[in-house]
Design a protein around this motif. Structure first.
Motif, short mmCIF file in Angstrom:
data_model
loop_
_atom_site.label_atom_id
_atom_site.label_comp_id
_atom_site.label_asym_id
_atom_site.label_seq_id
_atom_site.Cartn_x
_atom_site.Cartn_y
_atom_site.Cartn_z
N ALA A 140 27.55 43.05 37.09
CA ALA A 140 28.60 43.84 36.44
C ALA A 140 28.04 45.04 35.68
N GLN A 141 26.72 45.07 35.50
CA GLN A 141 26.09 46.22 34.84
C GLN A 141 25.81 47.36 35.82
N MET A 142 26.12 47.15 37.10
CA MET A 142 25.93 48.20 38.08
C MET A 142 26.76 49.42 37.71
N PHE A 143 26.18 50.58 37.87
CA PHE A 143 26.83 51.84 37.51
C PHE A 143 28.20 51.96 38.17
N GLY A 144 29.22 52.24 37.35
CA GLY A 144 30.55 52.47 37.87
C GLY A 144 31.33 51.22 38.21
N THR A 145 30.81 50.05 37.85
CA THR A 145 31.48 48.79 38.20
C THR A 145 32.24 48.23 37.00
N SER A 146 33.49 47.88 37.23
CA SER A 146 34.31 47.24 36.20
C SER A 146 35.16 46.19 36.89
N ILE A 147 34.95 44.92 36.53
CA ILE A 147 35.64 43.82 37.19
C ILE A 147 36.66 43.22 36.23
N PRO A 148 37.93 43.23 36.59
CA PRO A 148 38.96 42.66 35.70
C PRO A 148 38.75 41.16 35.47
N GLN A 149 39.31 40.66 34.39
CA GLN A 149 39.11 39.27 34.01
C GLN A 149 39.52 38.29 35.10
N GLN A 150 40.68 38.47 35.68
CA GLN A 150 41.14 37.52 36.70
C GLN A 150 40.24 37.54 37.92
N ALA A 151 39.74 38.73 38.26
CA ALA A 151 38.81 38.82 39.39
C ALA A 151 37.48 38.15 39.06
N ARG A 152 37.04 38.27 37.81
CA ARG A 152 35.81 37.60 37.39
C ARG A 152 35.94 36.08 37.54
N ILE A 153 37.09 35.57 37.17
CA ILE A 153 37.32 34.12 37.30
C ILE A 153 37.32 33.71 38.77
N GLU A 154 37.96 34.52 39.60
CA GLU A 154 38.02 34.21 41.04
C GLU A 154 36.63 34.26 41.67
N ILE A 155 35.85 35.28 41.32
CA ILE A 155 34.49 35.40 41.87
C ILE A 155 33.64 34.22 41.43
N ALA A 156 33.69 33.89 40.15
CA ALA A 156 32.90 32.76 39.65
C ALA A 156 33.32 31.46 40.33
N GLY A 157 34.63 31.27 40.53
CA GLY A 157 35.10 30.07 41.19
C GLY A 157 34.58 29.94 42.60
N ARG A 158 34.54 31.05 43.32
CA ARG A 158 34.04 31.02 44.69
C ARG A 158 32.53 30.76 44.73
N ILE A 159 31.82 31.34 43.78
CA ILE A 159 30.38 31.09 43.70
C ILE A 159 30.11 29.61 43.43
N ALA A 160 30.91 29.04 42.54
CA ALA A 160 30.77 27.60 42.27
C ALA A 160 31.09 26.78 43.50
N ASP A 161 32.11 27.18 44.25
CA ASP A 161 32.48 26.46 45.47
C ASP A 161 31.34 26.49 46.49
N MET A 162 30.53 27.53 46.47
CA MET A 162 29.38 27.60 47.37
C MET A 162 28.33 26.54 47.06
N GLY A 163 28.32 26.06 45.81
CA GLY A 163 27.33 25.07 45.42
C GLY A 163 26.24 25.61 44.52
N VAL A 164 26.40 26.85 44.03
CA VAL A 164 25.40 27.43 43.12
C VAL A 164 25.37 26.62 41.83
N GLU A 165 24.16 26.36 41.31
CA GLU A 165 23.99 25.42 40.21
C GLU A 165 24.30 26.01 38.83
N GLU A 166 24.13 27.31 38.64
CA GLU A 166 24.42 27.93 37.34
C GLU A 166 25.03 29.30 37.55
N ILE A 167 26.03 29.62 36.76
CA ILE A 167 26.66 30.94 36.81
C ILE A 167 26.56 31.57 35.43
N GLU A 168 25.92 32.73 35.37
CA GLU A 168 25.84 33.50 34.13
C GLU A 168 27.09 34.38 34.08
#
Length: 373
Positions: free
Chosen positions: A11-39
């Motif tokens: 999210a620190q990438m230049f010009g990137t702004s992710i809305p809250q609901q999209a952040r939740i959706e992205i994190a949920g999908r990453i968790a569904d993949m089986g990733v062990e920790e999400i920062e």
């Protein structure tokens, strides 16, 4: 194990702004993949507590962490978020200590003691110390900071190649140096300024690191960091670790690309649309005979599709093999003429010919060969 930091480093990438609901959706999908920790972000962002609650509400069970500078106020505030892990950034190169923190090694030592002690007293379950710019630091001093963090109760150190200057050989040496010098888990954070990030992360894991930082599409500051889909893909599809569901990765990459406003290149590893498309005669012929000849894994394992066509680089072997695939394996006296026709049409139209188009040309050529059309 993987620490996905798409929502912090990415999210620190230049010009990137992710809305809250999209952040939740992205994190949920990453968790569904089986990733062990999400920062999930960094201290100073708003609504981090809401994000933790939302993710737990949708059944996310992986560790949730936040990044915090080495400041007591931020550590105190992090304790109220309901996170599992705090990742405290500790610059250890003399350049960063002097120019960024405006202190010295003694002052840095005091900061480490104060923040880790506070994190413990506030009840944060797991403490990770990120040794930032460690690849340009005095290694003995950096190791002494790691040992102090361990004595204070930190469970993990995070070795950051802040400028992306390391190579796989050097990153392996760095991991082994710290593994031999301190008894704690080691994470690696590799930047991609010279295109080494994914290779460095995988090599670090092979050399003894327990964790690797990744982000979807490798997004982050400057050239980004190790890519989630590439590191997880290698672990799952090459090394045989079955904890990551790669079928989810393409849609996840498309989602993040939308909010990061970057295209997914058609030849991008793991997520590109054309990575299983072939038109050169040698490769088409080989894949039709046995896909394992030229494909590192079954496209279906990542939700990809195989696309075979014949173009300006078509050869006789590929044409004959493709015709057999569509049931045209009878006599074709003018195979050379058909190959020339395929090459000419592909060159003229600017795109390779599909199996259907090749089949139609072959039927026409057989008609010409027989003298009856």
């Amino acid at each position: 194990m993987l620490i996905d930091t798409t929502l912090r480093e990415g999210a620190q990438m230049f010009g990137t702004s992710i809305p809250q609901q999209a952040r939740i959706e992205i994190a949920g999908r990453i968790a569904d993949m089986g990733v062990e920790e999400i920062e999930i972000g960094w201290m100073g962002q708003k609504r981090l507590d809401e994000m933790v609650q939302a993710l737990r509400g949708r059944g996310v069970t992986c560790d949730l962490s936040v990044w915090s500078p080495c400041r007591t106020l931020d550590v105190y505030r992090a304790a109220g978020l309901g996170i599992d892990t705090i990742n405290i950034g500790l610059p250890v190169s003399d350049l960063h200590i002097a120019e960024r923190l405006r202190t010295d090694r003694e002052g840095l030592t005091r900061m480490l003691r104060e923040t880790v002690g506070l994190a413990h007293s506030c009840g944060i379950r797991r403490i990770s110390i990120g040794l930032e710019d460690v690849t340009r630091a005095d290694q003995d001093f950096a190791l002494s900071m790691a040992r102090m963090a361990r004595e204070l109760g930190a469970a993990r150190i995070r070795l950051a190649d802040t400028l992306g200057v390391m190579t796989p050989t050097r990153i392996a040496e760095l991991v082994r140096f710290f593994a031999a010098g301190v008894d704690m888990e080691i994470a690696i954070h590799c930047h991609n300024d010279f295109g080494m990030a994914t290779a460095n992360a995988i090599t670090a894991l092979e050399a003894g690191a327990h964790w690797a930082d990744v982000s979807v599409l490798g997004i982050g500051e400057r050239s980004g960091i190790s890519a989630l889909e590439e590191v997880a893909g290698h672990l799952r599809l090459v090394q045989g670790y079955d904890m990551y569901d790669m079928n989810l990765v393409r849609d996840l990459c498309d989602l993040v690309a939308e909010y990061a406003r970057i295209p997914v290149a058609r030849n991008r590893p793991m997520s590109g649309g054309d990575i299983f498309a072939a038109e050169s005669g040698l490769h088409v012929d080989g894949i039709l005979k046995n896909p394992a000849l030229f494909e590192p894994y079954d496209p279906a394992l990542t939700g990809a599709k195989r696309v075979l066509a014949l173009g300006a680089k078509a050869g006789r072997g590929a044409v004959r093999t493709m015709l057999r695939q569509v049931g045209l394996d009878g006599p074709l006296h003018s195979i050379g003429n058909l190959v020339d026709t395929i090459r000419e049409r592909a060159h003229r139209t600017g795109h390779p010919l599909t199996q259907g188009e090749v089949q139609a040309l072959a039927e026409h050529q057989k008609c010409l060969d027989g003298g009856v059309c």
